[in-house]
Write an enzyme that holds these catalytic residues in place. Structure first.
Site, PDB file in Angstrom:
ATOM      1  N   TYR A  85       0.929  -1.228  -0.308  1.00  0.00           N
ATOM      2  CA  TYR A  85      -0.091   0.013  -0.252  1.00  0.00           C
ATOM      3  C   TYR A  85       0.799   1.536   0.120  1.00  0.00           C
ATOM      4  CZ  TYR A  85      -3.189   3.049   3.187  1.00  0.00           C
ATOM      5  OH  TYR A  85      -3.971   4.166   2.934  1.00  0.00           O
ATOM      6  N   TYR A 109      -9.027  -4.083   9.500  1.00  0.00           N
ATOM      7  CA  TYR A 109      -7.805  -3.755   9.550  1.00  0.00           C
ATOM      8  C   TYR A 109      -7.721  -2.851  10.384  1.00  0.00           C
ATOM      9  CZ  TYR A 109      -3.165  -1.723   9.430  1.00  0.00           C
ATOM     10  OH  TYR A 109      -1.699  -0.922   9.515  1.00  0.00           O
ATOM     11  N   HIS A 110      -8.157  -2.001  10.398  1.00  0.00           N
ATOM     12  CA  HIS A 110      -8.612  -0.354  10.681  1.00  0.00           C
ATOM     13  C   HIS A 110      -9.739  -0.216  12.551  1.00  0.00           C
ATOM     14  CE1 HIS A 110      -9.367  -0.521   6.317  1.00  0.00           C
ATOM     15  NE2 HIS A 110      -8.346   0.287   6.563  1.00  0.00           N
ATOM     16  N   LYS A 136      -8.306  16.998  17.457  1.00  0.00           N
ATOM     17  CA  LYS A 136      -7.557  16.621  16.424  1.00  0.00           C
ATOM     18  C   LYS A 136      -8.202  17.835  15.239  1.00  0.00           C
ATOM     19  CE  LYS A 136      -7.181  12.373  14.855  1.00  0.00           C
ATOM     20  NZ  LYS A 136      -6.075  12.915  15.002  1.00  0.00           N
ATOM     21  N   ASP A 177      -7.818  14.504   9.065  1.00  0.00           N
ATOM     22  CA  ASP A 177      -7.331  12.759   9.828  1.00  0.00           C
ATOM     23  C   ASP A 177      -8.586  12.622  10.846  1.00  0.00           C
ATOM     24  OD1 ASP A 177      -6.159  11.072  10.789  1.00  0.00           O
ATOM     25  OD2 ASP A 177      -4.593  11.974  12.280  1.00  0.00           O
ATOM     26  N   HIS A 194      -8.106   9.477  12.335  1.00  0.00           N
ATOM     27  CA  HIS A 194      -7.470   8.011  13.496  1.00  0.00           C
ATOM     28  C   HIS A 194      -7.787   8.510  14.523  1.00  0.00           C
ATOM     29  CE1 HIS A 194      -6.008   7.187   9.400  1.00  0.00           C
ATOM     30  NE2 HIS A 194      -6.202   6.260   9.964  1.00  0.00           N
TER      31      HIS A 194
END
Lengths: 705, 300
Positions: A76, A230-231, A586, A590, A592
């Site tokens: 990736y 995954y996340h 944040k 983004d 996350h």
């Protein structure tokens, strides 16, 4: 000779100098692993000796697995501009890579063109900026799209991106039916963990239905969705939560497609999965084996005629979260162990992380090592010579069964709530993942979980690792110029007609939005324009937040520490008339938010009053929030390289508005070499990856003294 | 110094409003003194046009999101809005998570809005001690609407209703048995009752709940959902109607509230004086009481 439980226990007791019972490992809250397994453990297990390639596919979706053909090495990557990314892909393909996997920048993910005011700090960060089909054509220049499969990590702006890809191929002379690859297109998990959604849940699910419908008609070789755990793992979910929520998401997508009027066999074979692989070696292998069994049972409920519909094919990526900034060469070894777990679990393709991914995008050197990790496993180790080598292992078969059972319970809970969309509305899955993350952080901070170089065997003087630097400003200017050029050459009547059609279809809930997006892309409508046309009707979604409290303190039971903190806070409160108050923010696009959430949760456990800023705020907005709430501190969590512009901007805003006494601290993925610049801009504390939260709580209290 | 603060508050300076809110929340003696002086000066500056709206309901009943949608409508009319969102503090460690801004992202970032989350500090089980003072600050600085959002648990509803002109109770669609038991207190206090989250699978149930409650309650009751903009408009219309038609009731409420506020100030003043009185240990509580009163009279 057979296994003698009694005798083993006697021997073990002597060697352990304690009861073997004490050596049972509580791997997860609901999962114990014994120190030894025997045939008895699988006697009642009717799935301990199954055939690879046959349902329930525990041992692999194909009969021959890697003995016929090894897994696909799929790295990736995305580097700011289409030109640079293109050069990287070509280089990768020439040196052993077997497919292309595109990382987009944050602005593109959220459907903003590079010239939008909200994305000044985000363009070219964490991936490639794509504004139109012209960018997409450069991205794939010289890469034959009928031969090379392309995987695209895109969930928010799926429609314009997929449309641009289709049109870029078309203008390369490749018709859409020849395209192979995958688009992530997994919006449900975005609402749980990653936050790169654009529209509210209901229209987002409609878009997914449209994509499945379109691709099943026009793109038979294309995977319309990559259902991703995954996340979730990266956000802190343990392997069982990850597995259960991912498959529950998959079930919801099947139901969406069936409601669209599709037959299960039309699309099920084109659903693919994507799991994260962390350092929990045995559990990760068992997770993939259990996943295939669960999926084949879930799909069977919909009565497929083809066996192919029931197989779970997956991509895996080694865990980025498990990588450390400290002693970073250790990351190569971590990644190797995780890659082996993915391979033993029977993955179809794999991405191995680069050693510097805890702090930056991979450099040329680190990407080569990451790729070579897989090549060595494939070509030197002979691991590929046997199908499912763990098959029949007493431990592995038992573990597979147990994980299967536990995940099944959670999937049932989701179904009882009426499916994943409904379950997400309750806020439970997000909260469960955050609790799991806070627990894990507390285990690491208290030393119960060892991370070499971070909380044990620390290195005194660390050598620097060269990392890739991105000049975000330059990228943005060049994107803005290209946008202006495209807009000057296109047929504006055609553009506004295409956009109107999209808006109208969104309003009337008719037509296929992907089909209309393809037309719009062909007319050179930009990613931002296509997104906005639908946003006018659907609105732009902001998630609400529930934050777990109490978990960190319960798990990290260092009483002296907490007593000390309680004293400090009381002292502060007496002097100032209120508790220390911190805004956790944040900035930029983004999404996350694991770090921000864990910090908020642990600091409130310590007795702070914690404000949480809305996601995707600009520095000016965060400054206003800090002023309105009159906080003592703003804590900025940064995971995506925007820190060098966004944090200094925030400090300037605070100063401009007469609030320079509000301290700014930050944490997350920030390379050491940027620390000086940030301190000079006025940042008071910087907490890099691996900082125990107990340490940051102490430092913040010191700052407030 | 106080006069400067008063001036900048009436000028609408954000930093000053924010600082003043901190002072009235503060527990130090110094700040308490400033508060007394500040509020006595701000109080006469309030206008009667201001609308103070209380919003109460259990956690998860969607109060903040509804205020966000309602607030957006008011912003379109160029109104200035303040929101005081009281969040429960954790009884275990005393800290709190104030997530309201994430649910009111438009209001939080709008120049005509001021959103201030306040930790409850366990007073009255959910309302902040300084709510009234905060309302005074907002009204002196030219806001048109003030929303006081609280987690409604028993006693809190009384406290909130005593700080606002219009008290809205936010309920969820009820099922079966729950339908029977509408709390008596709500009927007495509420000016408007909402059955919120009336969307998707809950929409039908919400309408049933509205009809059921209408049988027993003589109040405006409507179903609302942030996903159905017309229901938010209905709410806005109900509130406007309330203020247009019930001027005298609002006037009476306000006078009543000033009395109660004064009383509670006096009580807390007495309570802290009481704490300072040292008494010899006595066997009879009634005798002791008489002694306390005697001493109090000399002190005050």
């Amino acid at each position: 000779m057979t296994f003698d439980q009694k005798k083993w226990q006697q021997l073990a007791e002597k060697e352990y100098k304690c009861s073997p019972e004490d050596k049972v490992w509580q791997a997860l809250p609901q999962l114990k692993i014994k120190p030894v397994y025997s045939k008895k453990d699988i006697d009642k297990n009717t799935n301990a000796d199954t055939t690879p390639g046959l349902a329930p596919f525990i041992r692999g979706p194909r009969a021959t697995m890697y003995t016929g053909r090894p897994w696909t090495i799929r790295q990736y990557a995305g580097f700011s501009t289409a030109e640079e990314s293109n050069a990287f892909y070509r280089n990768t393909l020439a040196s052993g890579g077997q497919g292309v996997s595109v990382a987009f920048d944050l602005a593109t993910h959220r459907g903003y063109d590079s010239d939008h005011e909200r994305v000044i700090g985000d363009v070219g960060k964490a991936g490639v900026a794509i504004d139109s089909v012209e960018d997409m054509k450069i991205l794939f220049d010289g890469i034959p799209l009928d031969k090379i499969s392309v995987s695209m990590t895109m969930n928010g702006a799926v429609l314009p991106i997929l449309a641009n890809y289709i049109v870029a191929a078309e203008e390369q002379g490749v018709s859409q039916d020849k395209l192979s690859g995958t688009i992530q297109n997994d919006i449900l998990k975005e609402f749980m963990v990653r936050n790169t959604y654009i529209y509210p849940p209901a229209p987002s699910m409609k878009i997914i239905g449209d994509i499945i419908e379109y691709t099943s008609k026009n793109m038979p070789k294309y995977n319309s969705i990559s259902i991703s755990g995954y996340h979730m793992q990266e956000a802190g979910a343990d392997p069982i939560l990850e597995l259960a929520y991912t498959l529950a998401d998959g079930k919801e997508y099947i139901e969406t497609a069936i409601k669209k009027g599709l037959e299960i066999d039309q699309f099920a074979p084109r659903l693919s999965f994507f799991f994260g692989i962390g350092m929990n070696f045995y559990l990760e292998i068992a997770k993939l084996r259990a996943a295939r069994r669960l999926w084949s049972e879930i799909v069977s409920e919909f009565n497929p005629k083809s066996e192919k519909s029931k197989t779970l094919r997956t991509h895996c990526q080694t865990s980025g979260w498990s990588l450390t900034e400290q002693d970073p060469h250790n990351n190569v070894i971590r990644t190797t162990v995780e890659a082996m777990a993915a391979v033993f679990g029977g993955t179809q393709s794999l991405h191995t992380n680069s050693l510097d991914e805890a702090v930056a995008l991979p450099s040329e050197f680190s990407s080569r090592i990451a790729r070579n990790t897989q090549l060595i496993l494939q070509e030197e180790s002979n691991i590929t010579k046997v199908v499912d080598p763990w098959g029949g292992s007493y431990m592995m078969e038992s573990l597979t069964e147990e994980i299967y059972q536990e995940a099944k319970k959670i999937i049932k809970e989701v179904s009882d709530e009426g499916g994943m969309s409904k379950y997400i509305e309750t806020g439970k899955p997000k909260l469960n993942i955050e609790k799991s993350a806070a627990r894990r952080q507390a285990d690491i901070d208290s030393g119960k979980e060892v991370i070499v170089g971070v909380n044990k065997y620390k290195v005194e003087n660390e050598e620097d690792v060269d990392i890739l630097e991105i000049d975000n400003h330059k990228v943005r200017i060049s994107q803005i110029n290209r946008l202006a050029e495209i807009k000057s050459r296109r047929d504006e009547n055609e553009v506004s007609k295409c956009l109107k059609d999209l808006e109208e279809a969104s309003r009337s809930n008719s037509g296929n939005l992907l089909e209309l997006s393809v037309k719009a892309a062909r007319a050179r409508c930009t990613v931002g324009e296509i997104t906005l046309a639908m946003e006018k009707i659907f609105g732009r979604y902001t998630a609400t937040h529930h934050t777990a409290t109490g978990v960190y303190k319960e798990t990290n039971m260092d009483e002296n520490f907490w007593a000390q903190i309680e004293n400090d806070i009381k002292f502060f409160e007496k002097k100032n008339g209120r508790r220390p108050r911190m805004l956790v923010a944040k900035m930029g696009q983004d999404g996350h938010d694991r770090g921000a959430k864990v910090i908020a949760s642990a600091f409130s456990d310590a007795g702070f009053d914690i404000d949480i800023a809305p996601m995707f705020s600009t520095p000016k907005e965060v400054s206003n929030q800090a002023i309105d709430n009159d906080v003592h501190i703003v804590g900025v969590s940064s995971q995506a390289a925007g820190h060098k512009t966004l944090i200094p901007d925030l400090i300037k805003e605070l100063q401009k508005n007469g609030a320079s006494e509000i301290h700014v601290i930050c944490g997350g993925v920030i390379p050491k070499k940027d620390y000086d610049q940030l301190y000079k801009a006025g940042v008071k504390c910087i907490f890099g990856p691996g900082t125990p939260i107990t340490h940051s709580i102490n430092e913040v209290l010191k700052l407030l003294k | 110094m106080i006069d400067n603060l008063v001036k900048s508050i009436t000028d609408g300076d954000r930093r000053s409003i924010s600082k003043a809110l901190t002072i009235v929340e503060s527990t130090t003696d110094k700040d308490k003194k400033i508060t007394a002086e500040l509020i006595s000066k701000l109080f006469p500056l309030q206008t009667s046009d201001i609308r103070v709206i209380g919003f109460s309901g259990i956690t998860g009943s969607g109060k903040s999101s509804l205020i966000e949608e309602y607030g957006k409508l008011l912003l379109e009319e160029n109104k200035k809005i303040a929101v005081l969102a009281v969040d429960p503090s954790s009884p275990v460690h005393g800290g709190s998570i104030l997530g309201d801004k994430t649910r009111m992202s438009t209001l939080s970032n709008h120049q005509n809005c001021f959103v201030r989350p306040v930790p409850s500090k366990f007073n009255h089980g959910g309302i902040s001690r300084s709510t009234r003072e905060a309302v005074s600050i907002f009204s002196a600085s030219g806001f048109d609407y003030i929303f006081v959002e609280t987690v409604g648990v028993g006693q809190t509803e009384y406290s909130v209703s005593e700080t606002c002109d219009c008290f809205i109770v936010n309920l969820l669609p009820a099922t079966g048995d729950e339908l029977q038991g509408v709390k008596k207190g709500i009927n007495e206090l509420a000016d408007i009752i909402l059955i919120n989250k009336a969307d998707g699978a809950l929409e039908t149930q919400a309408n049933i709940t509205v009809n059921e409650y209408k049988k027993t309650l003589n109040k405006p009751i409507i179903a609302t959902s942030i996903y159905q903009k017309d229901t938010v408009k209905n709410l806005a219309n109900l509130v406007s109607e309330f203020f247009d038609t019930k001027r005298d009731i609002v006037q009476k409420k306000r006078l009543n509230q000033i009395n109660k506020w004064a009383k509670s100030l006096a009580i807390s003043h007495l309570a802290s004086t009481l704490d300072e009185i040292n008494l010899p240990t006595m066997a009879n509580p009634y005798h002791a009481k008489n002694e306390i009163i005697k001493k109090l009279k000399t002190v005050i």
